[in-house]
Design an enzyme around this catalytic site. Sequence first.
Site, PDB file in Angstrom:
ATOM      1  N   TYR A   1      -8.120  -8.902   2.261  1.00 61.46           N
ATOM      2  CA  TYR A   1      -7.729  -8.147   0.928  1.00 61.46           C
ATOM      3  C   TYR A   1      -8.789  -8.384  -0.063  1.00 61.46           C
ATOM      4  CZ  TYR A   1      -3.594  -7.602   3.728  1.00 61.46           C
ATOM      5  OH  TYR A   1      -2.880  -7.304   4.784  1.00 61.46           O
TER       6      TYR A   1
ATOM      7  N   ASP B   1      -5.616  -1.251   1.614  1.00 61.95           N
ATOM      8  CA  ASP B   1      -4.398  -1.916   1.371  1.00 61.95           C
ATOM      9  C   ASP B   1      -4.648  -2.908   0.080  1.00 61.95           C
ATOM     10  OD1 ASP B   1      -1.933  -3.210   0.778  1.00 61.95           O
ATOM     11  OD2 ASP B   1      -1.812  -3.826   3.160  1.00 61.95           O
TER      12      ASP B   1
ATOM     13  N   HIS C   1      -2.241  -4.420  -1.414  1.00 59.89           N
ATOM     14  CA  HIS C   1      -1.178  -5.618  -1.112  1.00 59.89           C
ATOM     15  C   HIS C   1      -0.646  -6.079  -2.595  1.00 59.89           C
ATOM     16  CE1 HIS C   1       0.059  -8.451   2.066  1.00 59.89           C
ATOM     17  NE2 HIS C   1       0.081  -7.182   2.726  1.00 59.89           N
TER      18      HIS C   1
ATOM     19  N   GLU D   1      -2.788   1.797  -0.153  1.00 59.33           N
ATOM     20  CA  GLU D   1      -1.337   1.195  -0.134  1.00 59.33           C
ATOM     21  C   GLU D   1      -1.051   0.299  -1.221  1.00 59.33           C
ATOM     22  OE1 GLU D   1       0.622  -1.201   3.401  1.00 59.33           O
ATOM     23  OE2 GLU D   1      -1.096  -0.345   3.877  1.00 59.33           O
TER      24      GLU D   1
ATOM     25  N   HIS E   1       5.331   0.623   8.791  1.00 59.48           N
ATOM     26  CA  HIS E   1       4.758  -0.710   8.715  1.00 59.48           C
ATOM     27  C   HIS E   1       4.768  -1.123  10.464  1.00 59.48           C
ATOM     28  CE1 HIS E   1       4.275  -4.863   7.307  1.00 59.48           C
ATOM     29  NE2 HIS E   1       2.985  -4.442   7.344  1.00 59.48           N
TER      30      HIS E   1
END
Length: 419
Positions: A160, A225, A227, A251, A327
């Site tokens: 990430y 993402d 996160h 996301e 998911h």
Amino acid sequence: MKVSNLKITNVKTILTAPGGIDLAVVKIETNEPGLYGLGCATFTQRIFAVKSAIDEYMAPFLVGKDPTRIEDIWQSGVVSGYWRNGPIMNNALSGVDMALWDIKGKLAGMPVYDLLGGKCRDGIPLYCHTDGGDEVEVEDNIRARMEEGYQYVRCQMGMYGGAGTDDLKLIATQLARAKNIQPKRSPRSKTPGIYFDPDAYAKSVPRLFDHLRNKLGFGIEFIHDVHERVTPVTAINLAKTLEQYQLFYLEDPVAPENIDWLKMLRQQSSTPISMGELFVNVNEWKPLIDNRLIDYIRCHVSTIGGITPARKLAVYSELNGVRTAWHGPGDISPVGVCANMHLDLSSPNFGIQEYTPMNDALRDVFPGCPEIDHGYAYLNDKPGLGIDIDEAKAAKYPCEGGIPSWTMARTPDGTASRP
């Protein structure tokens, strides 16, 4: 199949890790010989707690009940412990719920997607992960996936944006490759963990997508993402900056504790938003859907309790113009993958399905896994969920338990961070 006086006779939890990740599968047996159902109850980070919840609480609750009364079992199961909507009991209930749908489909001689209303599409478009240490490595991985037929990809640099390691020199090297963005230094006596600099990450992401659009154009859909690893204001600025790169969606830009910030994000950015991977209750999506704050429900089906609540969430989303994005990480079993895909096939407001490739061991332990071809998934037409488990083979891959290292995240000064 027509059976009178059908009853649940046994409930057991099967733990296995053929893909290197701990998985939990529930098997519900009935008094009809050979009639049983399977469900996914995987909560990898607390795998043995889920097993205990199933074996010690759900099994005694279920034995003797009519397995066709899915809604009643779900509703009574939720309230049976008084306190409700925790991830451990929800995953236990999910394993039960999916197994009951599997049994119902076998009784009807129909795939679960037919019980849910039938197919809305012929195949299920997938997105896969294309991570890399820098922009060029991500680009190369995307090109490889495009050659396989994928039209949607999730793009991340390292873990990430970081390196997914506690080696600060490696993190610095990888971020330096990302156009000379340097992470902050850490203090002496560094606490063990996976170190991540959210500020360096936020600066690197727009440069990643600038590179990818310049090299690959706009003929491929990109997902990213966050996160929930940055501050809300940083997430808002990131969403604004990424507009020009036309992401399929961004996301989890904020943490569940900070969802009130989504209103400000929506007011300032047109980047599509997917939210909810960490939600444990379908009602958590309601204000986001009602107020048009998200475009996709990002839902871990087993953590909200299975197919029964997920289908209701999908319908509510459909009525409000929001699409599904269940998911699909490596830490759900192939049974859970199939449950996602039965929902995908039967939901008119399907958006996209995350898919993590399965190794040969997984496919060997779980016969009936979906067929993947040129970026699409195809389910078989067998009754129920269409997937089975070879218990003898599953036993060859025992679970280890423990805390995954990637959840032990820290910022550069050593502060515990959301993983």
